[in-house]
Design a protein around this motif. Sequence first.
Motif, mmCIF file in Angstrom:
data_model
loop_
_atom_site.group_PDB
_atom_site.id
_atom_site.type_symbol
_atom_site.label_atom_id
_atom_site.label_comp_id
_atom_site.label_asym_id
_atom_site.label_seq_id
_atom_site.Cartn_x
_atom_site.Cartn_y
_atom_site.Cartn_z
ATOM 1 N N MET A 294 9.769 -12.103 13.686
ATOM 2 C CA MET A 294 9.216 -12.834 12.639
ATOM 3 C C MET A 294 8.767 -14.178 13.412
ATOM 4 S SD MET A 294 10.862 -14.474 9.085
ATOM 5 C CE MET A 294 10.871 -12.876 8.381
ATOM 6 N N ASP A 295 7.525 -14.758 12.863
ATOM 7 C CA ASP A 295 7.034 -15.940 13.567
ATOM 8 C C ASP A 295 7.595 -17.093 12.934
ATOM 9 O OD1 ASP A 295 5.862 -18.031 14.555
ATOM 10 O OD2 ASP A 295 3.839 -17.524 13.519
ATOM 11 N N ASN A 296 8.350 -17.870 13.828
ATOM 12 C CA ASN A 296 9.430 -18.874 13.283
ATOM 13 C C ASN A 296 8.601 -20.221 12.882
ATOM 14 O OD1 ASN A 296 11.841 -20.234 12.674
ATOM 15 N ND2 ASN A 296 11.770 -21.529 14.461
ATOM 16 N N THR A 297 7.112 -20.144 13.016
ATOM 17 C CA THR A 297 6.355 -21.279 12.649
ATOM 18 C C THR A 297 5.801 -21.051 11.368
ATOM 19 O OG1 THR A 297 4.506 -20.401 13.385
ATOM 20 C CG2 THR A 297 5.564 -21.899 14.980
ATOM 21 N N ARG B 240 7.286 -20.388 7.615
ATOM 22 C CA ARG B 240 8.474 -20.392 6.921
ATOM 23 C C ARG B 240 8.049 -20.210 5.230
ATOM 24 N NH1 ARG B 240 12.507 -24.497 9.851
ATOM 25 N NH2 ARG B 240 12.691 -23.234 11.842
ATOM 26 N N SER B 241 6.820 -19.799 5.027
ATOM 27 C CA SER B 241 6.333 -19.661 3.616
ATOM 28 C C SER B 241 7.177 -18.434 2.994
ATOM 29 C CB SER B 241 4.964 -19.289 3.584
ATOM 30 O OG SER B 241 4.694 -18.464 4.366
ATOM 31 N N TRP B 242 7.708 -17.495 3.730
ATOM 32 C CA TRP B 242 8.560 -16.734 3.112
ATOM 33 C C TRP B 242 9.734 -17.046 2.444
ATOM 34 C CZ3 TRP B 242 13.656 -16.400 4.353
ATOM 35 C CH2 TRP B 242 13.823 -17.385 5.662
ATOM 36 N N MET B 243 10.189 -18.355 2.576
ATOM 37 C CA MET B 243 11.306 -18.638 2.034
ATOM 38 C C MET B 243 11.086 -18.847 0.465
ATOM 39 S SD MET B 243 12.109 -21.652 4.565
ATOM 40 C CE MET B 243 13.445 -22.438 3.337
ATOM 41 N N TYR B 244 9.753 -18.851 0.055
ATOM 42 C CA TYR B 244 9.610 -19.084 -1.559
ATOM 43 C C TYR B 244 8.611 -17.857 -1.985
ATOM 44 C CZ TYR B 244 11.594 -23.664 -0.283
ATOM 45 O OH TYR B 244 12.240 -24.535 0.409
ATOM 46 N N ARG B 245 8.616 -16.716 -1.319
ATOM 47 C CA ARG B 245 8.148 -15.507 -1.955
ATOM 48 C C ARG B 245 9.266 -14.458 -1.863
ATOM 49 N NH1 ARG B 245 3.850 -16.509 1.988
ATOM 50 N NH2 ARG B 245 4.818 -15.055 3.447
ATOM 51 N N VAL C 238 14.670 -10.249 5.460
ATOM 52 C CA VAL C 238 14.671 -10.229 6.878
ATOM 53 C C VAL C 238 14.872 -11.659 7.115
ATOM 54 C CG1 VAL C 238 13.300 -9.926 8.918
ATOM 55 C CG2 VAL C 238 13.288 -8.388 7.216
ATOM 56 N N GLY C 239 14.021 -12.498 6.588
ATOM 57 C CA GLY C 239 14.049 -13.811 6.733
ATOM 58 C C GLY C 239 15.518 -14.585 6.493
ATOM 59 N N VAL C 240 16.199 -14.331 5.462
ATOM 60 C CA VAL C 240 17.662 -14.593 5.263
ATOM 61 C C VAL C 240 18.281 -14.333 6.377
ATOM 62 C CG1 VAL C 240 19.490 -14.357 3.521
ATOM 63 C CG2 VAL C 240 17.025 -14.600 2.792
ATOM 64 N N GLU C 241 18.402 -13.188 6.803
ATOM 65 C CA GLU C 241 19.098 -12.660 7.858
ATOM 66 C C GLU C 241 18.913 -13.421 9.275
ATOM 67 O OE1 GLU C 241 21.622 -10.680 8.196
ATOM 68 O OE2 GLU C 241 21.488 -9.709 6.221
ATOM 69 N N THR C 242 17.831 -14.271 9.524
ATOM 70 C CA THR C 242 17.180 -14.712 10.600
ATOM 71 C C THR C 242 17.848 -16.183 10.292
ATOM 72 O OG1 THR C 242 15.072 -13.516 10.866
ATOM 73 C CG2 THR C 242 15.405 -15.708 11.780
ATOM 74 N N HIS D 198 23.888 -15.750 -2.579
ATOM 75 C CA HIS D 198 23.209 -16.890 -3.163
ATOM 76 C C HIS D 198 21.938 -17.117 -3.215
ATOM 77 C CE1 HIS D 198 27.043 -19.364 -4.107
ATOM 78 N NE2 HIS D 198 27.215 -18.155 -4.533
ATOM 79 N N LEU D 199 21.384 -16.991 -1.781
ATOM 80 C CA LEU D 199 19.941 -17.079 -1.668
ATOM 81 C C LEU D 199 19.171 -15.727 -2.365
ATOM 82 C CD1 LEU D 199 19.966 -18.047 2.219
ATOM 83 C CD2 LEU D 199 19.530 -19.520 0.234
ATOM 84 N N GLY D 200 19.568 -14.806 -2.230
ATOM 85 C CA GLY D 200 19.034 -13.640 -3.173
ATOM 86 C C GLY D 200 18.869 -13.706 -4.539
ATOM 87 N N ARG D 201 20.034 -14.434 -4.892
ATOM 88 C CA ARG D 201 19.885 -14.937 -6.483
ATOM 89 C C ARG D 201 19.255 -15.951 -6.888
ATOM 90 N NH1 ARG D 201 25.414 -14.320 -10.362
ATOM 91 N NH2 ARG D 201 24.405 -14.886 -12.324
#
Length: 616
Positions: free
Chosen positions: A1-4, A6-11, A24-28, A68-71
């Motif tokens: 995953m491209d570390n630059t 991080r828009s996935w955090m709010y999708r 995958v982002g949460v695991e990273t 918690h992040l998933g919920r």
Amino acid sequence: MDNTDRSWMYRRLENGFLSSEFCVGVETFVSFALSHPECLLDGKLRCPCNRKKCRNKCFEEAETVKFHLGRYGFVPNYYCWQFHGDQYVPPMFPNFNMEAPSSSTCFVNRSTQQEFIDPIQSDQYFCNTEHGNTYFDDTNQNETNEFAEENPHTDSGNDDPQSPNSPVKSLYEMIKSAEKEIWDGNPHGHSLLSVLARLLKMKQEHNMSERNYNDMCQLMSELCPSDNSVPESFYATKKLIKDLGLPVEKIDVCQNNCMIYWGEDDSLTECKICQHPRYRRSRRRSTNRKTQTPYKKMYYFPITQRLQRLYASTATASHMRWHKEHHFDGETMTHPSDSPAWRHFDAMHPSFASEIRNVRLGMSTDGFQPFGQSGQQYSSWPVIVTPYNLPPWMCMKEEYMFLTVIVPGPHNPKDKLDVFLQPLIAELQSLWCSGVQTYDMHSKQNFNLRVALLWTISDFPAYAMLSGWSTAGKQACPHCMSDSNAFTLPCSGKTSWFDNHRKFLPEDHPLRRNRVMFIRGRRVLDPAPIVKQGDELLNELEEYGFRPSYEVDSETINKEIASYVQCGWRRRSILWELPYWSTNLIRHNLDVMHVEKNVFDNVFNTERPTSFIRLA
């Protein structure tokens, strides 16, 4: 995953389910956080979910954080993982402050979070969002800070002069406009600011009504030339003074001191503990809160703006460094900064100590009767804080003792004092964890100001109110605690601590073996009790299960625990909510007046010959 990116955090969700990209982002993220042990506590990491009790405040296991992040999802705008060891600031988001970040700290401008967070509530890491920056908390005792060791007196990473931030700039502009003459060519050179100060002082000293004040303003305006700027009324005066940025908060209080209507409880109409109504009954039965009269209210004066003023003024900005720049000869203590407690705090929190402009406070409280002994019996309790950065000839002056809380009467709040300290503790938590952007007039630099409360100062009864340890009974001594040798006098039934002091003498001292001069036939061979550290006391409170006095059913629960465990604790003080409070070497001090008068005078008058006693 491209570390630059991080828009996935709010999708988080996709068609009602967790998206694979988010998982995958949460695991990273969890792997990244676990790879930075300096940000962990006993293998646990801060939970950055949007759950109110988390939000980077509490430490959880990795699996719990994933759940918690998933919920709940991530807390808003947490693109820079500064609480998990991240030094990366994504360039794709224009709201980040990129001006000269420190090499050891990641600053993030969060001006866009105003719609999510209330800056006065007790959310440690998301407050002061209008001009504040988030900041890595250094409560970990094993923290190391190479930057602080190499540059212990560094102010900022950039020595070039900077322009003041917008709040300070608006303050300067307001003062500049208010310092203009009240009319051109007035013989005494009075400015609008000086006239307002004089008028308000007269109103307070002579107990003037608003109508009297308005009439006087109108008369002054008629006597002055037509181009004058005299305020027309008391309302106009308050509007001008409000621009100084020194607010006061009026907070409704339960008549029985059970709670304050503040924060999440602001909308309640009756006490959640005793169900007493918030407002007095009125004939009109209005539901408008502005027209209803509460039974009782307290006053809270925020300290953030006043501390910023100390750096905005040329008269005090340079003196705020005195605690670090003055010379200490190693023997004579001339300032609290020379004490072991101050140096211990610096050693426990090196990143806080690396910025010499960070403020250290002391807090004091005591009761007084505003109507005197002969008037109405009314006990009010002011809470005062003092900045110790200033030299001793300044920090003990009246103008640098900041009144923060006025606890209303008419009765002593006793164990309910913590109820009124909630706004102050919430603000201190914010100033420790996040800080506030401040302009230093001395160095012409903007910096992130953080604040710590070092200790409290009070008399012995107020010590019980602040600490939660009872100062009555056989375990009244907070030093001996359960190792006290107090006993009950057989005739009067009172508690006596006579002959409790010999255990503090050296083990080979002859008075320890004396059987005549103290309690007859008694020798003292026991060693002096060991003073418990802050972590030990906090663990003891948590083990017993004592609760703060502002929680529901806390009074009943605390009484049951105190009667069962037979200890001196009566409740858990609100001061333990400060993340650094358990690391303080000294948390409470007794004031000098009571030590000198009540202890020294009594001992001296008892020991000296009666022929030297002065007769009245």
